[in-house]
Write an enzyme that holds these catalytic residues in place. Structure first.
Site, PDB file in Angstrom:
ATOM      1  CG  HIS A  53       2.459  -0.730   5.998  1.00  0.00           C
ATOM      2  ND1 HIS A  53       2.042   0.522   5.604  1.00  0.00           N
ATOM      3  CD2 HIS A  53       3.652  -0.555   6.613  1.00  0.00           C
ATOM      4  CE1 HIS A  53       2.948   1.418   5.940  1.00  0.00           C
ATOM      5  NE2 HIS A  53       3.936   0.798   6.566  1.00  0.00           N
ATOM      6  CB  CYS A  54      -2.948  -5.037   7.582  1.00  0.00           C
ATOM      7  SG  CYS A  54      -4.186  -6.343   7.451  1.00  0.00           S
ATOM      8  N   GLY A  55      -4.666  -4.405   4.919  1.00  0.00           N
ATOM      9  CA  GLY A  55      -5.945  -3.926   4.420  1.00  0.00           C
ATOM     10  C   GLY A  55      -6.964  -3.697   5.532  1.00  0.00           C
ATOM     11  CB  THR A  57      -4.250  -0.748   8.801  1.00  0.00           C
ATOM     12  OG1 THR A  57      -3.299  -1.814   8.664  1.00  0.00           O
ATOM     13  CG2 THR A  57      -3.660   0.319   9.701  1.00  0.00           C
TER      14      THR A  57
END
Length: 183
Positions: A53-55, A57
């Site tokens: 859940h990372c920008g 990803t």
């Protein structure tokens, strides 16, 4: 038969002895089993700390593309999920399902663990020591050249398929076969 056993044992010991200390790590696989990094000592290895859940990803797409395109020529990609930046799912099975369903990840993924600080996995402690550069965010990459002759730290914002990354490992890949170059 006994002679072959001795030969195989000696060969196995020689292979283990040839493993650079930096890669002399076995880590749990995301979906079970073990990943022995020594098996990748003779090829370029791209180690990436990941989070679901990372920008950043979407870099899974480029990582998978590199693995499919250059894997047959020797490039290995190994993902290391981490919640060090509070953006990873809780369990290995959730992470595996997410990576497969959303990005079709087929490259090896280690079990979730720490990638920085006192609790960092030993392989990350060694990568940090080799580069003097710890991950500051998810999708930090380390390119380990064959024999661990050199380790290149690559920041989060640099995409895995950026020219500077690809050009760093291309010279160490096996040549393309004629069959692969024909239309």
């Amino acid at each position: 038969m006994k002679r072959w056993g001795v030969v195989l044992m000696l060969w196995g010991q020689a292979v283990l002895a040839a493993c650079p200390a930096l890669l002399n790590h076995t880590v749990p696989g995301l979906m079970g089993g073990q990943i022995n990094l020594c098996q990748y000592a003779d090829r370029p290895l791209l180690v990436v700390n990941t989070a679901s859940h990372c920008g950043f990803t979407p870099q899974f797409t480029q990582l998978e593309s590199l693995y499919k395109q250059y894997g047959p020529r020797g490039l290995m990609v190994v993902g290391f999920p981490s919640n060090d930046f509070l953006q990873e799912l809780d369990s290995n099975s959730e992470i595996g399902a997410f990576c497969q369903a959303n990005y079709g990840v087929t490259f090896p993924m280690a079990g979730k663990g720490h990638v920085r600080g006192a609790d960092a996995q030993p392989v990350f402690k060694d990568l940090i020591a080799a580069t003097d550069d710890a991950p500051m965010w998810n999708f930090h990459k380390y390119l380990v050249l064959p024999g661990a002759s050199k380790v290149i730290s690559i920041g989060t914002r640099t995409k895995p398929d950026a020219p500077e990354v690809v050009n760093a490992f291309l010279p160490y890949l096996q040549p393309e076969t004629q069959a692969a170059t024909k239309p």
